[in-house]
Design a protein around this motif. Structure first.
Motif, mmCIF file in Angstrom:
data_model
loop_
_atom_site.group_PDB
_atom_site.id
_atom_site.type_symbol
_atom_site.label_atom_id
_atom_site.label_comp_id
_atom_site.label_asym_id
_atom_site.label_seq_id
_atom_site.Cartn_x
_atom_site.Cartn_y
_atom_site.Cartn_z
ATOM 1 N N ALA A 33 -5.439 16.119 19.356
ATOM 2 C CA ALA A 33 -4.257 16.618 18.649
ATOM 3 C C ALA A 33 -3.865 17.995 19.177
ATOM 4 O O ALA A 33 -4.699 18.754 19.680
ATOM 5 C CB ALA A 33 -4.527 16.690 17.155
ATOM 6 N N HIS A 34 -2.592 18.320 19.046
ATOM 7 C CA HIS A 34 -2.079 19.648 19.408
ATOM 8 C C HIS A 34 -1.644 20.358 18.124
ATOM 9 O O HIS A 34 -0.784 19.852 17.387
ATOM 10 C CB HIS A 34 -0.910 19.531 20.374
ATOM 11 N N LEU A 35 -2.235 21.518 17.880
ATOM 12 C CA LEU A 35 -2.020 22.247 16.630
ATOM 13 C C LEU A 35 -1.406 23.613 16.917
ATOM 14 O O LEU A 35 -2.056 24.476 17.521
ATOM 15 C CB LEU A 35 -3.357 22.425 15.900
ATOM 16 N N PRO A 36 -0.144 23.848 16.494
ATOM 17 C CA PRO A 36 0.435 25.192 16.625
ATOM 18 C C PRO A 36 -0.033 26.077 15.477
ATOM 19 O O PRO A 36 -0.102 25.636 14.330
ATOM 20 C CB PRO A 36 1.942 24.917 16.545
ATOM 21 N N LEU A 37 -0.353 27.315 15.782
ATOM 22 C CA LEU A 37 -0.835 28.253 14.778
ATOM 23 C C LEU A 37 -0.151 29.603 14.970
ATOM 24 O O LEU A 37 0.037 30.057 16.109
ATOM 25 C CB LEU A 37 -2.354 28.435 14.890
ATOM 26 N N HIS A 38 0.178 30.234 13.848
ATOM 27 C CA HIS A 38 0.698 31.604 13.862
ATOM 28 C C HIS A 38 -0.426 32.521 13.407
ATOM 29 O O HIS A 38 -0.948 32.376 12.291
ATOM 30 C CB HIS A 38 1.906 31.731 12.937
ATOM 31 N N ILE A 39 -0.814 33.456 14.234
ATOM 32 C CA ILE A 39 -1.960 34.325 13.982
ATOM 33 C C ILE A 39 -1.456 35.719 13.630
ATOM 34 O O ILE A 39 -0.830 36.390 14.456
ATOM 35 C CB ILE A 39 -2.889 34.397 15.219
ATOM 36 N N GLU A 53 -9.444 36.175 26.586
ATOM 37 C CA GLU A 53 -10.100 36.924 27.663
ATOM 38 C C GLU A 53 -11.348 36.233 28.185
ATOM 39 O O GLU A 53 -11.917 36.654 29.197
ATOM 40 C CB GLU A 53 -10.450 38.327 27.165
ATOM 41 N N THR A 54 -11.802 35.170 27.495
ATOM 42 C CA THR A 54 -13.046 34.514 27.904
ATOM 43 C C THR A 54 -12.842 33.006 28.056
ATOM 44 O O THR A 54 -12.290 32.542 29.049
ATOM 45 C CB THR A 54 -14.164 34.817 26.887
ATOM 46 N N HIS A 55 -13.265 32.240 27.074
ATOM 47 C CA HIS A 55 -13.317 30.784 27.191
ATOM 48 C C HIS A 55 -12.121 30.061 26.576
ATOM 49 O O HIS A 55 -12.025 28.847 26.677
ATOM 50 C CB HIS A 55 -14.585 30.273 26.511
ATOM 51 N N ARG A 56 -11.237 30.769 25.880
ATOM 52 C CA ARG A 56 -10.024 30.212 25.267
ATOM 53 C C ARG A 56 -10.327 29.160 24.192
ATOM 54 O O ARG A 56 -9.480 28.346 23.851
ATOM 55 C CB ARG A 56 -9.096 29.607 26.334
ATOM 56 N N THR A 57 -11.521 29.197 23.631
ATOM 57 C CA THR A 57 -11.988 28.151 22.721
ATOM 58 C C THR A 57 -12.206 28.704 21.319
ATOM 59 O O THR A 57 -12.681 29.835 21.159
ATOM 60 C CB THR A 57 -13.295 27.537 23.253
ATOM 61 N N VAL A 85 -9.099 24.127 22.515
ATOM 62 C CA VAL A 85 -8.824 25.108 23.560
ATOM 63 C C VAL A 85 -7.385 25.580 23.418
ATOM 64 O O VAL A 85 -6.472 24.770 23.174
ATOM 65 C CB VAL A 85 -9.050 24.486 24.950
ATOM 66 N N ILE A 86 -7.169 26.877 23.550
ATOM 67 C CA ILE A 86 -5.819 27.430 23.527
ATOM 68 C C ILE A 86 -5.135 27.080 24.844
ATOM 69 O O ILE A 86 -5.527 27.565 25.906
ATOM 70 C CB ILE A 86 -5.844 28.958 23.323
ATOM 71 N N VAL A 87 -4.129 26.220 24.775
ATOM 72 C CA VAL A 87 -3.451 25.766 25.987
ATOM 73 C C VAL A 87 -2.138 26.499 26.213
ATOM 74 O O VAL A 87 -1.565 26.423 27.304
ATOM 75 C CB VAL A 87 -3.216 24.245 25.954
ATOM 76 N N ASP A 88 -1.654 27.206 25.201
ATOM 77 C CA ASP A 88 -0.435 28.000 25.364
ATOM 78 C C ASP A 88 -0.464 29.101 24.312
ATOM 79 O O ASP A 88 -1.036 28.919 23.232
ATOM 80 C CB ASP A 88 0.809 27.127 25.189
ATOM 81 N N HIS A 89 0.122 30.229 24.631
ATOM 82 C CA HIS A 89 0.169 31.314 23.654
ATOM 83 C C HIS A 89 1.353 32.225 23.935
ATOM 84 O O HIS A 89 1.863 32.291 25.060
ATOM 85 C CB HIS A 89 -1.130 32.138 23.670
ATOM 86 N N GLN A 90 1.783 32.896 22.875
ATOM 87 C CA GLN A 90 2.839 33.892 22.967
ATOM 88 C C GLN A 90 2.405 35.097 22.160
ATOM 89 O O GLN A 90 2.126 34.978 20.968
ATOM 90 C CB GLN A 90 4.158 33.326 22.418
ATOM 91 N N GLU A 91 2.325 36.248 22.816
ATOM 92 C CA GLU A 91 1.988 37.477 22.096
ATOM 93 C C GLU A 91 3.260 38.067 21.509
ATOM 94 O O GLU A 91 4.277 38.215 22.196
ATOM 95 C CB GLU A 91 1.308 38.481 23.011
ATOM 96 N N LEU A 92 3.186 38.391 20.219
ATOM 97 C CA LEU A 92 4.341 38.870 19.480
ATOM 98 C C LEU A 92 4.207 40.366 19.196
ATOM 99 O O LEU A 92 3.113 40.941 19.324
ATOM 100 C CB LEU A 92 4.461 38.096 18.161
ATOM 101 N N PRO A 93 5.283 41.023 18.787
ATOM 102 C CA PRO A 93 5.196 42.449 18.422
ATOM 103 C C PRO A 93 4.154 42.673 17.330
ATOM 104 O O PRO A 93 3.985 41.853 16.423
ATOM 105 C CB PRO A 93 6.609 42.757 17.910
ATOM 106 N N GLY A 94 3.429 43.774 17.444
ATOM 107 C CA GLY A 94 2.413 44.108 16.458
ATOM 108 C C GLY A 94 1.081 43.418 16.694
ATOM 109 O O GLY A 94 0.199 43.489 15.839
ATOM 110 N N GLY A 95 0.934 42.756 17.825
ATOM 111 C CA GLY A 95 -0.345 42.122 18.140
ATOM 112 C C GLY A 95 -0.529 40.733 17.557
ATOM 113 O O GLY A 95 -1.612 40.159 17.654
ATOM 114 N N LYS A 96 0.511 40.180 16.938
ATOM 115 C CA LYS A 96 0.423 38.822 16.413
ATOM 116 C C LYS A 96 0.558 37.820 17.563
ATOM 117 O O LYS A 96 0.984 38.153 18.661
ATOM 118 C CB LYS A 96 1.502 38.586 15.362
ATOM 119 N N VAL A 101 -3.210 24.967 20.143
ATOM 120 C CA VAL A 101 -4.605 24.570 20.346
ATOM 121 C C VAL A 101 -4.671 23.058 20.546
ATOM 122 O O VAL A 101 -4.123 22.299 19.738
ATOM 123 C CB VAL A 101 -5.480 24.983 19.145
ATOM 124 N N ARG A 102 -5.335 22.654 21.605
ATOM 125 C CA ARG A 102 -5.547 21.221 21.839
ATOM 126 C C ARG A 102 -6.959 20.855 21.423
ATOM 127 O O ARG A 102 -7.935 21.420 21.924
ATOM 128 C CB ARG A 102 -5.344 20.870 23.317
#
Length: 222
Positions: A33-39, A53-57, A85-96, A101-102
């Motif tokens: 499954a592919h799960l989008p998450l807002h952190i 920075e390491t294993h993306r897991t 595993v994090i297969v895609d990411h977008q860094e947002l303002p404020g470090g979010k 995640v696949r």
């Protein structure tokens, strides 16, 4: 703690000794499954930075009791979870972050002593048996998933879930559970069901019951 994994999961092996945990109250991650998450919480922003920075897991693990039960104020979590595993990411303002995640595997968690800011566990990969489904079980799963998907689309035209072609039965059951099963605790129970035959039957039964509950007027009369 050295825990062997199959060669097909070598991308997550580095993380299993101290797997970052992301507890959530209603989310269960399934393999495939592919799960989008807002952190947005600082501790989980740090977790994502470390992972990138390491294993993306990381592991998405269901919170089983919202009440804090330990000295750190942490809630109870399930012992079986999905690792992805994090297969895609977008860094947002404020470090979010926005991340995708696949899901890669089921794991049994052995939580480690807490080292701030986030929880970690040694993780043991759970490998389901490779038993094939009978044609009857496969047909029941596909029929239940198709009927429930059609019901949802009648009420929400934006909903889109398509049964993957030529998917192994276990993966098909997992994706149906991830996208279609409504109750988080039921999804967790399905995640913990390793036998693919039992898992497919449970998903088919749950989807059939959901359809009858949401559309009782369509109950078949024999």
């Amino acid at each position: 703690m050295n825990i062997p994994v199959s060669s097909g999961l070598s991308d997550i092996e580095q993380a299993l000794g101290a797997l970052p945990l992301f507890p959530l109250p209603q989310t269960v991650l399934f393999p495939g499954a592919h799960l989008p998450l807002h952190i947005f919480e600082p501790r989980y922003r740090a977790m994502v930075r470390d992972a990138l920075e390491t294993h993306r897991t990381l592991s998405v693990v269901l919170i089983t009791d919202e009440k804090p039960i330990d000295e750190h104020g942490h809630p109870s979590i399930a012992q079986v979870a999905g690792v992805g595993v994090i297969v895609d990411h977008q860094e947002l303002p404020g470090g979010k972050y926005n991340i995708l995640v696949r899901g890669r595997a089921r794991v049994r968690l052995h939580e480690l002593p807490f080292v701030p800011p986030y929880r970690r566990a040694a993780a043991e990969v759970l490998t389901p048996p490779q038993d094939d489904l009978s044609q009857a079980d496969l047909s029941a799963l596909v029929s239940s998933a198709t009927a429930f998907t059609a019901l949802v689309r009648e009420r929400d035209r934006t909903f889109d879930f398509r049964l993957p072609r030529d998917a192994p039965p276990g993966l098909l059951a997992d994706l149906c559970a991830f996208h279609l099963v409504l109750d988080a605790r039921e999804r967790q129970a399905i995640l913990e069901t390793l036998d693919p035959r039992a898992r497919a039957r449970r998903v088919a039964e749950v989807l059939a019951m959901q359809r009858l509950t949401l559309a009782p007027g369509e109950r078949d009369i024999n």
